[in-house]
Design a protein around this motif. Sequence first.
Motif, mmCIF file in Angstrom:
data_model
loop_
_atom_site.group_PDB
_atom_site.id
_atom_site.type_symbol
_atom_site.label_atom_id
_atom_site.label_comp_id
_atom_site.label_asym_id
_atom_site.label_seq_id
_atom_site.Cartn_x
_atom_site.Cartn_y
_atom_site.Cartn_z
ATOM 1 N N ASP A 1 0.840 -1.187 0.000
ATOM 2 C CA ASP A 1 0.000 0.000 0.000
ATOM 3 C C ASP A 1 0.882 1.247 0.000
ATOM 4 O OD1 ASP A 1 -2.357 -1.483 0.071
ATOM 5 O OD2 ASP A 1 -2.352 -1.564 2.271
ATOM 6 N N ARG B 1 -0.322 8.318 -0.244
ATOM 7 C CA ARG B 1 -1.483 8.609 -1.101
ATOM 8 C C ARG B 1 -2.216 9.860 -0.610
ATOM 9 N NH1 ARG B 1 -4.940 9.948 -3.996
ATOM 10 N NH2 ARG B 1 -6.761 8.788 -4.700
ATOM 11 N N GLU C 1 -9.078 2.376 -8.000
ATOM 12 C CA GLU C 1 -7.840 2.020 -7.309
ATOM 13 C C GLU C 1 -6.750 1.887 -8.360
ATOM 14 O OE1 GLU C 1 -6.038 -1.878 -5.152
ATOM 15 O OE2 GLU C 1 -7.919 -1.123 -4.309
ATOM 16 N N ASP D 1 -2.547 4.015 -5.450
ATOM 17 C CA ASP D 1 -2.959 3.384 -4.194
ATOM 18 C C ASP D 1 -2.007 2.281 -3.763
ATOM 19 O OD1 ASP D 1 -5.728 4.592 -3.627
ATOM 20 O OD2 ASP D 1 -5.869 3.984 -5.726
ATOM 21 N N ARG D 2 -1.499 1.525 -4.739
ATOM 22 C CA ARG D 2 -0.617 0.403 -4.404
ATOM 23 C C ARG D 2 0.479 0.280 -5.460
ATOM 24 N NH1 ARG D 2 -3.873 -4.965 -3.045
ATOM 25 N NH2 ARG D 2 -5.256 -4.394 -4.773
#
Length: 348
Positions: free
Chosen positions: A6, A10, A238, A290-291
């Motif tokens: 993660d 962000r 996402e 996001d990731r």
Amino acid sequence: MPIIIDNPWRGDGLDPEGVQPIADASGVASLLAQCPAHRETPLRAALEIAERAGVGEVWIKDERERMGLGSFKALGAVHAIAREAAARAEGGDLQTALSGETYVAASAGNHGLSVAAGARIFGARAIIYLAETVPAAFAARLEARGAEVVRAGAEYQASMEAAETAAAENGWTLLSDSSWEGYVDLPLRVMEGYTQLAAEAVAQIDAPPTHILLQAGVGGLAAAVAAHARLTWGDGPEIIVVEPDAAPALIESIRAGHLVSTEGPVSAMGRLDCKTPSMVALAGLSRDADRFATITEAEAQSGVDILAAHGLATTPSGGAGLAALLAGLSLDPEARVLAILSEGPEDG
């Protein structure tokens, strides 16, 4: 199975006061319209890929025929050069606006073709530095586009250093698709060009995606698309960034909380085999993604083989985002996934 983390940055990102990617695509299309080869690329519904990955839908923005150059990179340097031509022409002939100018770049792939094409369109000269390991066939493609090819060094970094030195010594314009402290303006315009494909995808897709998969080398494409996606769709999708585990420059910079260079073996994902991220791209992705994920060489090749079996031939670089999905990236069964097929096969 992809390794995934993660993004703790962000929202604000690692450098909220620094230079960020340009998100607005409105200025790009009007300039690219000056290029006769410019056409919208297709967005493809990939039902069989979605079924195999265990998600609801997969939509693929197919960049394999972009402007006859075979990859999304056609949007980058061509746009940056077109910006300079438009500023110089002042109502005159764009095709000769940059007569007498020389653009120099290092390339391990498609960026060099974009520099060569842009220079030729607007009357400039292009000199592309290649490492000794770059195939002769690619050098021939550059020369066919009017570029002069110079061999320098055993690997990309050496050719990049040679290009920088040549630009400084000769008064040429260095045109890189990466950015670093003190070198931002042109790579920012290169990245801006990539928002064109994002804007096309937004107009083509019938509803916003729940997930966006973006492969990354230095991060320019991923950062540009992510910035435009946030401008258009807000926090809804996402966004997941995918790198080779041999070149995890972005994911390690996110872990460290600042830009870092990495080391590793040579990756078959050659266009993504970048050990240092672009400064501007990292700033944008630390804010918008996001990731972050990495995939292995085997996962990349398996993904490419599956894509080819379904009529979507590409390279391990071009299909890395989709390869992560096919390697077991865990998403909701109802997920609507948007991904980019960023280049055609090397023998295509």
